[in-house]
Every structure is written in C-alpha cells, then in structure tokens.
Design a protein around this motif. Structure first.
Motif, mmCIF file in Angstrom:
data_model
loop_
_atom_site.group_PDB
_atom_site.id
_atom_site.type_symbol
_atom_site.label_atom_id
_atom_site.label_comp_id
_atom_site.label_asym_id
_atom_site.label_seq_id
_atom_site.Cartn_x
_atom_site.Cartn_y
_atom_site.Cartn_z
ATOM 1 N N LYS A 595 -9.549 109.547 50.070
ATOM 2 C CA LYS A 595 -10.212 108.364 50.627
ATOM 3 C C LYS A 595 -11.287 107.868 49.679
ATOM 4 O O LYS A 595 -11.432 106.644 49.441
ATOM 5 C CB LYS A 595 -10.849 108.700 51.985
ATOM 6 N N ALA A 598 -9.513 106.138 46.760
ATOM 7 C CA ALA A 598 -8.967 104.835 47.150
ATOM 8 C C ALA A 598 -10.081 103.799 47.300
ATOM 9 O O ALA A 598 -9.948 102.660 46.860
ATOM 10 C CB ALA A 598 -8.186 104.965 48.454
ATOM 11 N N ALA A 617 -2.864 99.283 50.998
ATOM 12 C CA ALA A 617 -1.987 99.699 52.095
ATOM 13 C C ALA A 617 -0.857 100.519 51.504
ATOM 14 O O ALA A 617 -0.386 100.234 50.400
ATOM 15 C CB ALA A 617 -1.447 98.481 52.834
ATOM 16 N N LYS A 620 4.490 104.194 54.993
ATOM 17 C CA LYS A 620 4.674 105.523 55.587
ATOM 18 C C LYS A 620 6.024 106.077 55.156
ATOM 19 O O LYS A 620 6.850 105.368 54.577
ATOM 20 C CB LYS A 620 4.569 105.424 57.102
ATOM 21 N N SER A 627 0.638 100.750 56.225
ATOM 22 C CA SER A 627 -0.582 101.230 56.869
ATOM 23 C C SER A 627 -1.782 100.924 55.973
ATOM 24 O O SER A 627 -1.812 101.297 54.797
ATOM 25 C CB SER A 627 -0.491 102.739 57.118
ATOM 26 N N TYR A 629 -5.069 101.389 54.242
ATOM 27 C CA TYR A 629 -5.757 102.626 53.870
ATOM 28 C C TYR A 629 -7.212 102.386 53.489
ATOM 29 O O TYR A 629 -8.070 103.231 53.704
ATOM 30 C CB TYR A 629 -5.009 103.274 52.692
ATOM 31 N N SER A 630 -7.470 101.185 52.915
ATOM 32 C CA SER A 630 -8.838 100.923 52.458
ATOM 33 C C SER A 630 -9.099 99.425 52.413
ATOM 34 O O SER A 630 -8.260 98.655 51.942
ATOM 35 C CB SER A 630 -9.047 101.523 51.056
ATOM 36 N N ASP A 647 -1.629 99.528 61.268
ATOM 37 C CA ASP A 647 -0.213 99.732 60.977
ATOM 38 C C ASP A 647 0.559 98.459 61.290
ATOM 39 O O ASP A 647 0.375 97.848 62.356
ATOM 40 C CB ASP A 647 0.360 100.891 61.796
ATOM 41 N N GLY A 704 3.387 101.298 48.090
ATOM 42 C CA GLY A 704 2.262 100.624 48.723
ATOM 43 C C GLY A 704 2.019 99.264 48.098
ATOM 44 O O GLY A 704 2.798 98.775 47.279
#
Length: 1003
Positions: A595, A598, A617, A620, A627, A629-630, A647, A704
């Motif tokens: 995290k 990212a 993003a 999955k 999804s 992510y940041s 999501d 992603g």
C-alpha cells in the motif's frame, strides 16, 4: 478645405495620425458635413471613439444622429495579387447620396491604407485614380493617411502628385504641400476673381510658384488653340521652345528677372508652341504675384500683339546649325546633342562630335551610312518605336526614355534620351531635337543596389527568426512574416505603426527596446504577453541600435526567436531526471508495504505528468472486476461522492476500463465533448477536463490500470512514456514484494515441515547424493556420448556408403538393402548427435558464429541440391521462386544452411509421395523474406504456437509415424534470432504448411 478635393497625410506615429484626423473630422462636423472614419490595423472602433471624446467631440451625439460614422475597413490592407475591389468606392457614392438627401452639406472621408510590395502599390495607384474621379464628381473631401516610414521615395512622390494637397510635419509643425491640381481652386478663391478676367479680349495666363499653369482664360484658349483643360497643371516650359537666337535675352531670362526682383517686365517676342507644332509670337507683360508676406506667389502674363511664323524644314536645319558653336562645350561633356528626322529608324541631321565615346564619328550618321536605329539594341528597338509612336499619337512634345545602344565594337551601353518634337508646316512630326547621356555606370550601380536589396529582402523574409525595424521613437516600420507568426498576427498592417515604447506593458521588454534607443544592445528572454494579439509566447529577443554613417540614431532592429520548443525540451529533460530519481527511490522501498509503494507511485505519477489527480486499480484474479487500490491525496479531499465504490465490473465500466480492454493507453484532452466509451461520473465527483490512463502489464497480461487527469496542457506521448515506465517499475517491485511476503509466510510452515522431515531427510540424504551423482553422470554421459558417437558414426556412414555404392566390391540385393538401412539410420543418428551437440553448446553459451557477406540465393540452391535425391525418392517436386536482384546479407553460411536444410527436410518428410514443395525469397522492406511451403499433412492450429519449443513434437506418442528429436525447429529459431531475424509458421491441417523467416539486410 474646398469640397471635391483629396488630401494625403504622411505621418510617423499613431498619435500624429489621430491628432490630424481629430482636427479634420472636427471641422467637418462643425460645417454640417457627414464624416466617415474607416478604421483599420491596431485602431479599433472603440479606441477611435474614445480618442475623439478625449479631444472634446460629442461622439455619442454625432453617432446617434448619423452625422459621424466609424466603421472597420476590411480592404485597407493590400498585399495580394488579386485586383482591388471597387466596393469601397461604390460605398462612398452611396454614403454621399444619403448624406445630401438627409440635409448635410457634404461628405468627409478618412481612410488609412497599408500597401505591401511594388506590384500592390501600382494596383493601388490605379484604384486611387478611380477614387479621385468620384471625389471630384461628388464634391467629397477626403483624407488618405500613409505611414511615412513604410513608403519609398517614389511612392511618396506619387502620393503628393495624386492628391490636391499633402499634410506633413516639418520642423515640429504641420505643413500643407499643394500640388498643381490644388492651386487652381485656391488661386481662384483667394487671388483674383475669375469672372472679371475670363471674358476680356486679351489673353491672360498665371503660373504658381512651381511654374505650373493654374489659370488660362478664354482669350488664351482662342489665341493658343489649347483648351484650358489641356494646359492647367502643366509646366510653362512645355509651351516655350528652346532659344535659338542668342543675340537677344530669352523669355526665360526675362521671367527669371521678374521673379527675382518682383517687378513687371515687358517682352516683345514670346514664342508659344501651338498644338500643330507651329509657334505663335506675341508681346506682353510679366506681372509677379506676391502673398500677404510679400513673398513670390506666382506669375501672371498678358498677351498683346500676335503674329504667326511659319517655319520650313530648311529654316529649321539652318537654325540648328547654330549648335556647331556649342561643339566645344559638348566635346568636354558626356552629353551628345542630336537632331533626328522623324522618319523610320530616325536618320540623323546633326550629331555632336563626342558621339565618338560610343566608337562612331558624326560622319557615320550625317553621310547616311548609319541611321540611329542601327545602333539601338535589338531588344529595345521595338519598345522605342512604340514609345515614339505613342508620343505622336498623344500629341505630346517632350520625350524621355532610357534604353540601350550598341557601340561600334558591339558593347552594350545604357543611355537616357531627352528630346523635343518639332512639327512641320502641316502639323506633322518633322524632327526630334535633344540629347543622349551615357548612364551605364549608373545602371550598373542601380542593378547592384537592386541585387543587394533583393538578397537582403530574401534573407529578411525567409529568416527562421522574426525580424523587425523600429524608428527612433520606437514605432515599428518593417517586419517579416516570421515575426507576425511568433506574435500571433496575420497582417503586417496590424503591427506597422505600433509604438513599442509607449504601448508595451511588459517592463522587461520595454527596457530592452529603450536600451537599443539608447545606443546599447537590449535582451529579453521569457514569457511575453503580446498587446495586440493577446497571446503569451516564450520568446528570446535581441535588440540593436540602427545608426547611420554620420552617427545619427535611426531606430533599432529587433530579432525574436520562439523558444517554446527549447523550453519544452528542457522541461522534458527535467521530467526524465525526476522520473529516474523516482525509480531510484522506488527500488529502495523493498521494506515498505504494498500500500505504501502504491501510494508513493500514485503521487509521483500525478507530479511527473503535471496532473491534478490520479488513481491505481488492479484486476482481481478472475479478471472481470477492477478494484481501486489507491487514490491521490487531493481526490480524497475534494471528492464529494457519498457512496464510494471500490470494485467495478469490467464489462460495465466506461472510459477508464478501456486501457484494459484495448491493452493500450487512452488520452482524452477534451473530456467535456468526448462521447465514445464515456458513461459519465457520479454526483460529487471531481470535474474532469483532461484524462489519460495506461494499462499495467505483466508480460502479455493486463493486471491493472493507472490514470491521471486535469493536466493544464494537453496530454501527449511523453506523458504516456512517463506513466508507463513508472508503472512497470512499480509492478516489478510489487511482484518482488509479493514473492518475498509469500516466502516469509511459508518460512514458518516450512520450518515445521523441515523438522518433521529432518529424520526422513537424513535417511534420504545418502540417496539424494547418489541421485545427484547420477544426474551429473547423465549430463557428462550425454555430452561425452555425443562427442564419442561423432567419430565412429562418421566412419560407419562413410564405409556404409562405400559398400552401398559397390566401391568395396559387389553386393547382392539383400546386402544392399541391409547397408541402405545402416546408412539411413546412421544419418538419423548423426542428426540426433548434431542436435544434441548444438543444444549442449547453446546451453553452455559456447555457440559461435562466423559472419560474412553471403548470398541467400546460393545457400537455397545448395540446400535444395543436397536434398534433391531424398525428394526424388518420394517423387516430390521442388519449385524455386527467388528474386533475381536479391542483395547480399551478413550471416553465417553454415548456420543458415542448417536452417534451410532442416526446413526443406521437414517439408520432404511430411509431404506424401507426388507432392510439391516451394522455396521462395524476396526483399520485404528492410529484410529478405524466405519461405518453405509444402503440400503435406499440415499442423493442427492449436499446435502451431508450440512448434519452436525445445523437444516439442506434434505427435509425441510412442507409436508416432514420423521420427525426430523435437530440436530441429528450436535450433532454426535460435539461429534466425541470433541473426537479428524472426521465424514463424502458417498451416492448414490436411492441406500443407509454410515456414517463413526474415533476415535483416546488411547495414
């Protein structure tokens, strides 16, 4: 100013122009005239209205009543080759008719013209003549303005001649220069009443200070035979012949004495040339005219006794013989005096002796051996004839022309002729009396100046830099097209007359200009906001003073360079440096969480692309859900979406899912008007102006997407590169981090398992060592056996072939079959050994190449020749299709031979009896394309992608029909790629296969 007159204004600055216009329009408004101001260039309608208001004119009231009209002029800039529109002239007539019908006493017009180029000036002069006709016919008063610095000397003379008066500033005050066309109405109004002198019996004429006739009464018309219209504005000297009798004072001398002493002079014989070429002699009085200050203002003449004198050809010849006593003067001067007869090619009656400067003698012409036309340059003779004919047709007397003569040695010389037409008793042309002067050196100097000016103009106009000139007051007078392009303008009219000292707002730019006007160099570099176009541009400007030879400051020269591209390159370099720093920091974050990594990369992506927001993003595992992510920090602060989702189903995602679906970057620089793929965003979302996103890939797989938005300037490929490289670095670190985390998770479990298995490991340790030993023995055996097989195998093949051929003695059919079996299987064994040796060297990194200049066509021929017998056994036809002009390439002959042998051998192997094989080669772009096709069994589509893998066989079963090691195509691929090329296969099962490879041409 009288109506029906046009005046020109020669100004240096916009302020001067505006002040004269205000006075001109103010007088017209007070005199109940409708006033029209056609504005153009940097003067807008609004600025014109404000200026008139500042000088005390009630603009709003006059505009409302219609007495004052301020309108933009769209045809005042003249630079193209198109004929000038007469719509402006027609508009003048319409406005005049409208004004008089509404009760105004007349019409006043102000117009300012910008004319670029000599051809444009000539077309404008024709246009202006038509305008003058309308002005005089309609009694309009017009003021036409011209920037003084932008006009040449000859153009200024045209302006003064064309208009009734010219307003110009001299010694700090405005003066009105009157042309001859203006003198008539002025004298008519101010000097004497025409109605008194017009109808008296005697002849009365008047000239102005420039000796131009401005008054000619009816008595003079009757006596002279000329109408008033024919003589008004003409020089008096045109109607007075040159004095022949030197014993008496000439009329010109009497005229000069009266003019200098301001006292009347009587004359007994004043010869005046009539329209038919004859002289009318009369006596009379010369009366000098004076103005209010007592200064000379013109001359009035009266005619008394009149008598005609007929002049015969002989008398004229006798009188011109008096030139002989001037011979000594001519001999010492470059002027050649000539008397031509008005006949074909102009025979010469008299010519002065200094014609010798052209290599001729007077006798050459007087004897009739030569006529004047014989020495006129062949390219000029027709033009000269036409000019003389036109002179006679138009009944003019004076002739002036520049043309070329040929000397006796054939050299070309330029001359100027000044001559006068003398008519005979019937009024026809009889003689031309005049002079010729050699002007060759002047012409050469003019041509040199014109050539230099042409070169300067070419350099000036075609320079990649913007160049302009400004006068000592800072007013721009000249510029090239590049300068207009840099500052965002299209017409030179928009900038000529612009004062860089008073109008520029940027203090640094103003200081650079003032430095040049202070005889220093000036410099400016940075963002400059232009005053007229209103754009901002990155400029490097250098200013230098312009100083004359006598040390007078003429102004300055400015050179502008648009450095926007250079600045962008510098910014790109800075961004590259920042990206490298970011990637370095990223490699040092191995001990941070995923995290944290990212979030760091996300913020750096926003910074490096100069964006306002960004996100990351990831797909999955099932690949159907994106999804988040940041998010960048400002998004978290500014976004007001109530229920934030993290999501999103990929199939229903709009624009931001396109990089995943298309597997390529997406740029949208006009988000509001972009329609494709966009599905909008929820209420409270940050408003998008620009958007860019790139896929995050792992090999061939998209894992992603990274997006940024709202950059001030449009996104481009440089931004794509920045973001893509950053995401690649991030993904590598994250994958490494995931691997490390996974290893740590399993460490504990493995420790437990290791403890449980420690006892078993101890028992298996010895067995493991044995296995390792066996594995090493296997590798050594494989390598050794390949080498050991090579030597005996060669012998077996050789002797078997000798036996089969009967070289070692006769063999029966049964023995021959057995030996052929040995040969065939030993060949298979050789190929297997060669493949294993090649694989061994390749894995050990010991594979070497011997590159040389080779012809691929020769290798193809040799390979087919080597396999021809094998093909014949299966009745297979091999057809070659090779371009005749194939160039040579750099390559290893033996290795490429192995490739072709392998491909053709496979084609023979998998093609049934009676089949066909084709081998082709041709140039394809910058490479040679080679193909081997067959009509064999083909390859299943799902097997093609694995053909070039090591040990791969389409039929890998124990009972497979076709033998082989599975290394042949792998070796081919390795050799082709080591040559910088590529190899691939195409096949349809049951129909055949084609193998292609490309090799680069030598560089």
């Amino acid at each position: 100013m009288p109506q029906g007159n046009s005046f020109s204004l020669l100004y240096e600055t916009t302020e001067e122009f505006m002040s004269v216009v205000a006075a001109f329009l103010g007088a017209g408004l007070k005199g109940n005239e409708r006033c029209v101001w056609a504005v153009s260039g940097q003067i807008s309608s609004e600025s014109a209205e404000k200026f008139l208001e500042d000088v005390g004119i009630d603009v709003e009231s006059y505009l409302r009543s219609g007495q004052l009209m301020i309108m933009p002029c769209t045809e005042c800039y003249i630079a193209s080759e198109e004929p000038l529109s007469e719509r402006t002239l027609l508009k003048w007539e319409d406005i005049y008719d409208s004004a008089t019908s509404e009760g105004y006493t007349g019409l006043r017009i102000v117009d300012k013209f910008t004319i670029v180029g000599e051809d444009s000036w000539k077309r404008f002069a024709d246009f202006e003549k038509k305008g003058m006709d309308i002005i005089r016919r309609k009694d309009i008063v017009a003021l036409f303005a011209f920037l003084l610095e932008a006009r040449t000397r000859s153009e200024i003379l045209d302006i003064i001649r064309t208009h009734d008066g010219t307003i110009i500033k001299q010694n700090g005050r405005w003066d009105l220069l009157q042309s001859s066309s203006a003198c008539k109405p002025l004298i008519k109004e101010k000097v004497f009443p025409e109605n008194i002198l017009e109808n008296i019996w005697t002849g009365v004429w008047t000239v102005d200070t420039h000796d131009r006739i401005v008054y000619f009464n009816k008595g003079m018309e009757s006596i002279s035979g000329f109408s008033k219209e024919e003589v008004i504005g003409q020089k008096l000297a045109r109607f007075v012949p040159r004095q022949i009798d030197k014993d008496e004072p000439s009329f010109i001398e009497l005229f000069r004495m009266a003019k200098e002493k301001l006292r009347p002079k009587t004359y007994d014989v004043f010869p005046f040339i009539k329209p038919d070429g004859q002289y009318i002699y009369h006596s009379g009085v010369l009366l000098p005219l004076t103005d209010a200050d007592g200064s000379y203002a013109g001359m009035m003449g009266t005619i008394g006794k009149i008598f005609d004198q007929k002049i015969s050809h002989k008398t004229l010849r006798d009188k011109f013989r008096s030139f002989e006593k001037l011979e000594d003067i001519y001999r010492k001067s470059p002027v050649v005096a000539v008397l031509w007869r008005a006949e074909k090619d102009w025979p010469i009656e008299f010519i002065s002796e200094n014609i010798t400067q052209f290599g001729y003698t007077p006798e050459d012409f007087i004897s009739g051996k030569l006529v004047y036309g014989d020495i006129v340059h062949p390219e000029d003779i027709d033009l000269l004839r036409t000019s003389v004919e036109q002179l006679e047709i138009e009944k003019k007397f004076y002739f002036s022309k520049e043309y070329r003569l040929l000397t006796s040695s054939g050299e070309t010389r330029w001359v100027t002729e000044r001559s006068y037409l003398i008519k005979d008793e019937k009024g026809g042309p009889a003689y031309y009396q005049g002079i010729i002067i050699d002007i060759t050196e002047r012409k050469k100097a003019e041509e040199a100046v014109l050539e230099a000016e042409k070169k300067y103009r070419m350099i000036f106009e075609n320079s990649p830099l913007g160049i302009f000139h400004f006068n000592e007051k800072g007013t721009i007078t000249h510029c090239n097209d590049k300068y207009l392009e840099i500052i965002g303008l299209e017409k030179k009219e928009d900038i000529l007359g612009f004062n860089m000292v008073t109008c520029i707002k940027d203090e640094r730019m103003k200081k650079a200009v003032q430095d040049a006007l202070s005889r220093k160099t000036g410099h400016f570099e940075g963002e400059y906001h232009t005053v007229i176009s209103g754009i901002s541009v990155l400029i490097k400007g250098d200013f230098s003073p312009s100083i004359s030879e006598d040390g007078k400051l003429l102004g300055g020269i400015g050179i502008f360079e648009d450095i926007s591209g250079r600045k962008k390159a510098e910014e790109a370099l800075h961004l590259d440096e920042s990206r490298l720093e970011t990637l370095l920091k990223l490699t040092q974050m191995t001990n941070r969480s995923l995290k944290e990594i990212a979030d760091f990369v996300q913020e750096e992506a926003v910074r490096l692309t100069q964006s306002k927001m960004g996100y990351l993003a990831f797909l999955k595992e099932e690949g159907t859900v994106l999804s988040i992510y940041s998010w960048s920090r400002n998004v978290m602060l500014d976004c007001d979406v109530e229920e934030r989702k993290f999501d999103y189903l990929l199939e229903s995602t709009g624009l931001w899912g396109e990089p995943v679906r298309q597997k390529r970057p997406v740029i949208v620089n006009d988000y509001e008007n972009y329609k494709e793929f966009k599905q909008g965003y929820p209420k409270g979302h940050i408003r998008m102006k620009r958007y860019m996103s790139v896929p995050i890939v792992d090999g061939e797989r998209v894992v992603g997407v990274a997006g940024v938005g709202n950059k001030r300037n449009p996104y481009d490929q440089a931004d794509v590169r920045q973001l893509t490289l950053l995401m690649e670095g991030m993904w590598q670190i994250m994958e490494q981090k995931k691997t490390e985390d996974t290893l740590r998770e399993f460490t504990s479990e493995l420790a437990h398992v290791n403890r449980e298995l420690s006892r078993a490991n101890a028992e298996l340790s010895k067995a493991n060592e044995d296995l390792k030993s066996l594995d090493r023995m296997k590798d050594e055996f494989l390598s050794n056996v390949s080498h050991e097989f090579k030597t005996p195998l060669t012998s077996i093949q050789g002797y078997s072939q000798l036996i089969s051929d009967g070289t070692l003695g006769p063999v029966n059919e049964q023995q021959k079959k057995a030996v052929d079996t040995v040969v065939r299987n030993s060949e298979r064994l050789r190929k297997l050994v060669d493949s294993l040796l090649y694989l061994s060297r390749a894995q050990a990194g010991k594979l070497s190449y011997s590159f040389d200049e080779i012809m691929i066509s020769e290798i193809i021929n040799d390979s087919i020749q080597d396999l021809a017998l094998q093909a014949e056994k299966k009745d297979i036809t091999i057809k070659m299709d090779i371009s005749e002009d194939l160039p040579s390439i750099r390559g290893d002959r033996d290795k490429l031979t192995d490739v072709l042998i392998n491909l053709i051998d496979n084609a023979i192997k998998f093609t049934p009896k009676g089949g066909k094989i084709g081998v082709g080669a041709y140039v394809d772009d910058s490479s040679i394309h080679v193909s081997v096709s067959d009509s064999g069994i083909g390859i299943p589509e799902d097997k093609i992608s694995s053909l070039f893998k090591r040990f791969y066989q389409v039929d890998s079963s124990v009972r497979r029909r076709y033998g082989g090691t599975g290394l042949g195509l792998y070796i081919c691929k390795k050799i082709v790629e080591d040559h910088g090329g590529n190899i691939w296969a195409e096949s349809i099962e049951g129909e055949g296969s084609t193998f292609h490879f490309r090799l680069p041409l030598k560089q």
